[in-house]
Design a protein around this motif. Sequence first.
Motif, PDB file in Angstrom:
ATOM      1  N   VAL A   1       4.350 -23.180  -8.340  1.00 53.95           N
ATOM      2  CA  VAL A   1       3.450 -23.108  -9.927  1.00 53.95           C
ATOM      3  C   VAL A   1       3.616 -22.964 -11.351  1.00 53.95           C
ATOM      4  O   VAL A   1       3.006 -23.100 -12.598  1.00 53.95           O
ATOM      5  CB  VAL A   1       2.105 -21.847  -9.938  1.00 53.95           C
TER       6      VAL A   1
ATOM      7  N   ASP B   1       6.160 -26.145 -11.927  1.00 54.20           N
ATOM      8  CA  ASP B   1       5.625 -27.078 -12.240  1.00 54.20           C
ATOM      9  C   ASP B   1       4.852 -27.419 -13.988  1.00 54.20           C
ATOM     10  O   ASP B   1       4.518 -28.767 -14.148  1.00 54.20           O
ATOM     11  CB  ASP B   1       4.478 -27.678 -11.170  1.00 54.20           C
ATOM     12  N   ARG B   2       4.995 -26.560 -14.793  1.00 55.15           N
ATOM     13  CA  ARG B   2       4.559 -26.015 -16.251  1.00 55.15           C
ATOM     14  C   ARG B   2       5.370 -27.042 -16.363  1.00 55.15           C
ATOM     15  O   ARG B   2       6.494 -27.171 -16.731  1.00 55.15           O
ATOM     16  CB  ARG B   2       4.524 -25.021 -16.740  1.00 55.15           C
ATOM     17  N   GLN B   3       4.709 -27.519 -18.001  1.00 61.00           N
ATOM     18  CA  GLN B   3       5.039 -28.930 -18.861  1.00 61.00           C
ATOM     19  C   GLN B   3       5.084 -27.994 -20.800  1.00 61.00           C
ATOM     20  O   GLN B   3       4.601 -29.051 -21.461  1.00 61.00           O
ATOM     21  CB  GLN B   3       3.911 -30.718 -18.561  1.00 61.00           C
TER      22      GLN B   3
END
Lengths: 276, 276
Positions: B266, B269-271
């Motif tokens: 979680v 996977d941040r952009q």
Amino acid sequence: MNPALIQVACCQLAPQVGELKYNRERALQAIRSAAGQGAQVVVLPELVQSGYVFADRNEALSLAETPNGETLRQWAALAAELDIVIVGGFCERTERDELYNSAALVDADGVRAVYRKAHLWNDEKRIFSAGGQPPPVIDTRFGRIAVMICYDLEFPEWVRLPALAGAELLCAPVNWPDGPRPLGERPAEVVRVQANASVNRLYIAACDRNGHEREVDWVGGSVIVDANGYPLAGPLHEAPAGTQIIHARLDLSEARDKRISALNDVHRDRQPVLYD
Amino acid sequence: MNPALIQVACCQLAPQVGELKYNRERALQAIRSAAGQGAQVVVLPELVQSGYVFADRNEALSLAETPNGETLRQWAALAAELDIVIVGGFCERTERDELYNSAALVDADGVRAVYRKAHLWNDEKRIFSAGGQPPPVIDTRFGRIAVMICYDLEFPEWVRLPALAGAELLCAPVNWPDGPRPLGERPAEVVRVQANASVNRLYIAACDRNGHEREVDWVGGSVIVDANGYPLAGPLHEAPAGTQIIHARLDLSEARDKRISALNDVHRDRQPVLYD
């Protein structure tokens, strides 16, 4: 503010991976049915055109279409005939054979936007490229509508972008794989949609799929949530086969008013300088 | 990972605005009671020392204390005696008579952190200065614990900061004013806590108040949520007078593992480059 009422529907149905013709026909029937019951904005699941559980990248490539392909041509024709907005997912192929997990917003003027999923779920990382553009916010006859896809919703930063850009309704094609949860609890996928709606005072229509596909079951949790974060329609507690359509009437003026107390506004109260 | 079990309690009680001695006594009794039932981390409501509904800034000033004041001295003594962590809210006065809506984290070593609420609710804007520092993340004997207060929780960007800094448990003193909601719906305040927990795989213990104070009623929705976003204890469906204590046992190793599928995490996977 004056009310700005629109009727939105989510068509929860079961595409079959690889069965393009069957999937297109299913979607067209569901759109007609929803519009026949008054829907002006119709949301379809993620990858509704191709199905979801690909054996490998080659299978996905063999099912992919460009935005000029048969599926979006059909949606555009139907949107023009019925004067509605359609948002649905499709497996997108570029001229260089790149693949994206995409969703289109289509209305009487044709394809208004194609959004490419930016946050990829599990095996999607082996198949698709990640989109690099923020969710589109499109002025339509039925309000300012944004589009994103499934796992994107788990990143509140991502939902902020179209919300701050003035979106009143976020339409999200999803395929939520089912998993364990405590008895009596609403699926966390739905809870996150509720929270995203409430912290932005934004309507969200998330359209899930149902059916069983290559060992995967789905939440079947399609939901339309109001600007306070409470469901107006859905989630359904069971996900039988067959198409299920949920409808809600939204007053979009609610989403234009971000105030939640005499002195609070959910967007103006942000402190962006503190967030970096 | 090895399990890292701790027991956490939220003490939902009813302070009375202006009654410092009564409020302190109530809090001490509740802490002793919670610890007597095994709690190692005890969370108290926002402004539990002063009460919430101030007539004006002068009243708040007359009730405010510094971190060296009587209330935090009592909490520190009790934390040392019982070898526990206490997180609770207090009305903070600086030497220049600035006021903050603050919360302290206290353990056997004394006051480890004072956090000042950054997002102020309604009339708080007429009384308090807004804090300008991110939520603290404190290494305690019972895990890495972060602190924030009430309306702060409505800003997912704010919860991200301590989560990315390695917090395993977020303790949030709150005073949730009650409002209308659809029958059968869980309060949106609780829903937002659930979503914040799940998108960060972080435990959250939110301690609300109850009672009636100067025309204001409260949700009484204290809740302890797991790293998947599901409640382990609370929310209570009614908020009777009297102190109510909810307990949960947490395995903090769950919050150290951010994976949610073979290929998803979680946080990773941040952009972030796309979020500005």
